[in-house]
Design a protein around this motif. Structure first.
Motif, PDB file in Angstrom:
ATOM      1  N   THR A 135     -38.407 -32.071  34.015  1.00 25.36           N
ATOM      2  CA  THR A 135     -39.129 -32.970  33.107  1.00 25.36           C
ATOM      3  C   THR A 135     -40.516 -33.303  33.645  1.00 25.36           C
ATOM      4  O   THR A 135     -41.511 -33.286  32.908  1.00 25.36           O
ATOM      5  N   SER A 137     -42.392 -31.563  35.674  1.00 21.17           N
ATOM      6  CA  SER A 137     -43.262 -30.394  35.593  1.00 21.17           C
ATOM      7  C   SER A 137     -43.697 -30.116  34.153  1.00 21.17           C
ATOM      8  O   SER A 137     -44.856 -29.775  33.903  1.00 21.17           O
ATOM      9  N   LEU A 138     -42.783 -30.276  33.218  1.00 24.05           N
ATOM     10  CA  LEU A 138     -43.120 -29.992  31.818  1.00 24.05           C
ATOM     11  C   LEU A 138     -44.098 -31.032  31.263  1.00 24.05           C
ATOM     12  O   LEU A 138     -44.992 -30.689  30.475  1.00 24.05           O
ATOM     13  N   ARG A 142     -47.846 -30.232  29.810  1.00 25.14           N
ATOM     14  CA  ARG A 142     -48.349 -30.713  28.513  1.00 25.14           C
ATOM     15  C   ARG A 142     -49.649 -31.485  28.685  1.00 25.14           C
ATOM     16  O   ARG A 142     -50.559 -31.384  27.858  1.00 25.14           O
ATOM     17  N   PRO A 147     -48.646 -26.317  27.521  1.00 24.26           N
ATOM     18  CA  PRO A 147     -47.216 -26.606  27.619  1.00 24.26           C
ATOM     19  C   PRO A 147     -46.398 -25.364  27.941  1.00 24.26           C
ATOM     20  O   PRO A 147     -46.723 -24.257  27.498  1.00 24.26           O
ATOM     21  N   ASN A 148     -45.355 -25.579  28.727  1.00 20.18           N
ATOM     22  CA  ASN A 148     -44.446 -24.488  29.092  1.00 20.18           C
ATOM     23  C   ASN A 148     -43.277 -24.509  28.115  1.00 20.18           C
ATOM     24  O   ASN A 148     -42.181 -24.975  28.427  1.00 20.18           O
ATOM     25  N   GLU A 149     -43.511 -23.997  26.916  1.00 23.64           N
ATOM     26  CA  GLU A 149     -42.505 -24.103  25.855  1.00 23.64           C
ATOM     27  C   GLU A 149     -41.248 -23.314  26.173  1.00 23.64           C
ATOM     28  O   GLU A 149     -40.151 -23.665  25.728  1.00 23.64           O
ATOM     29  N   GLU A 152     -38.687 -25.588  27.770  1.00 26.75           N
ATOM     30  CA  GLU A 152     -38.269 -26.826  27.112  1.00 26.75           C
ATOM     31  C   GLU A 152     -36.878 -26.722  26.508  1.00 26.75           C
ATOM     32  O   GLU A 152     -36.092 -27.669  26.579  1.00 26.75           O
ATOM     33  N   ALA A 207     -39.333 -24.282  34.910  1.00 28.90           N
ATOM     34  CA  ALA A 207     -40.414 -25.234  34.650  1.00 28.90           C
ATOM     35  C   ALA A 207     -41.368 -25.389  35.821  1.00 28.90           C
ATOM     36  O   ALA A 207     -42.521 -25.763  35.641  1.00 28.90           O
TER      37      ALA A 207
END
Length: 250
Positions: A135, A137-138, A142, A147-149, A152, A207
């Motif tokens: 969380t 890292s994501l 963002r 963003p690292n979709e 997710e 992530a």
């Protein structure tokens, strides 16, 4: 079923969560590095895992989980204290997961169902810790506008598995300690907790960069602690066999 904690239990869990965040987390790297839980940390853990908290199985597993998010070694030590591991026995035998007496813990598991739910609670705490890494890292990704979709969706799966494991574990804690129904409940909780750890670690690895798994990093410690706990309690195949043995007629 309603799994809301009673007011008295919530007080214990909130206290454990705050202490783990403010006091235990900063000490966790040294605990892992030395394989020893300092006396000051042991005293704090005994404070949050009071006799009252340890008497009720649902409160017991909830407090163990909160401690395991910060330090699985300390969670294991606190569980040992609540389950009657004496102070003289606690010193050399519960120094932390890096040096845990796997055979000794297995022997306790065979004799006390509460050890099963304690180790399952540690799995859930480890899963939450890994999900927290993902969380963080994501959210950072963002914030940078990139963003690292791809990571997710795995995180969503991990969060769902964590909640499911917690509900199953509290069900197991309420089911009692003897009989086929209780054994099946413990097995189901363990199986879901193992799944939660695997999903959370996978999400965190996706992530974060590879440096997050370097020796001594938080994610590396979580992964190693989960592997050690699995050696004690058994892997997913063992959990499946336990559930099948409990629910199928002999």
């Amino acid at each position: 079923m309603n799994f809301d904690l009673a007011t008295a239990a919530t007080v214990h869990v909130d206290r454990a969560r705050a202490w783990a965040r403010d006091r235990l987390s900063p000490a966790a790297p040294d605990i892992d590095g030395t394989g020893h839980v300092p006396e000051a940390v042991q005293e704090g853990a005994r404070g949050v895992m009071s006799a009252e908290a340890g008497r009720d199985d649902v409160t017991f597993v909830a407090v163990v989980e909160e401690l395991a998010v910060a330090s699985a070694a300390t969670a294991l030590m606190a569980a040992g204290g609540a389950l009657g591991t004496g102070a003289a026995d606690a010193g050399p035998q519960w120094p932390g997961l890096r040096g845990v007496d796997v055979d000794g813990l297995r022997a306790r598991l065979s004799g006390d169902a509460r050890w099963h739910i304690a180790v399952t609670a540690i799995f859930i705490g480890l899963a939450r810790a890994a999900a927290d890494q993902a969380t963080t890292s994501l959210r950072a990704a963002r914030a940078t506008g990139v963003p690292n979709e791809a990571a997710e969706a795995p995180l969503a799966d991990a969060a769902t598995a964590c909640d499911a494991a917690r509900l199953l574990l509290r069900d197991a804690a309420r089911a009692g300690r003897a009989g086929g129904t209780a054994s099946a409940a413990r097995g189901m909780a363990r199986l879901q907790a193992l799944e939660a750890v695997a999903l959370a670690l996978a999400a965190a690895e996706r992530a974060t960069d590879r440096d997050a798994s370097r020796p001594g990093a938080v994610l590396e410690r979580i992964s190693r602690d989960a592997a050690t706990a699995a050696r004690v309690l058994g892997d997913a195949v063992d959990a499946q066999a336990a559930v099948a043995g409990a629910v199928l007629p002999g």
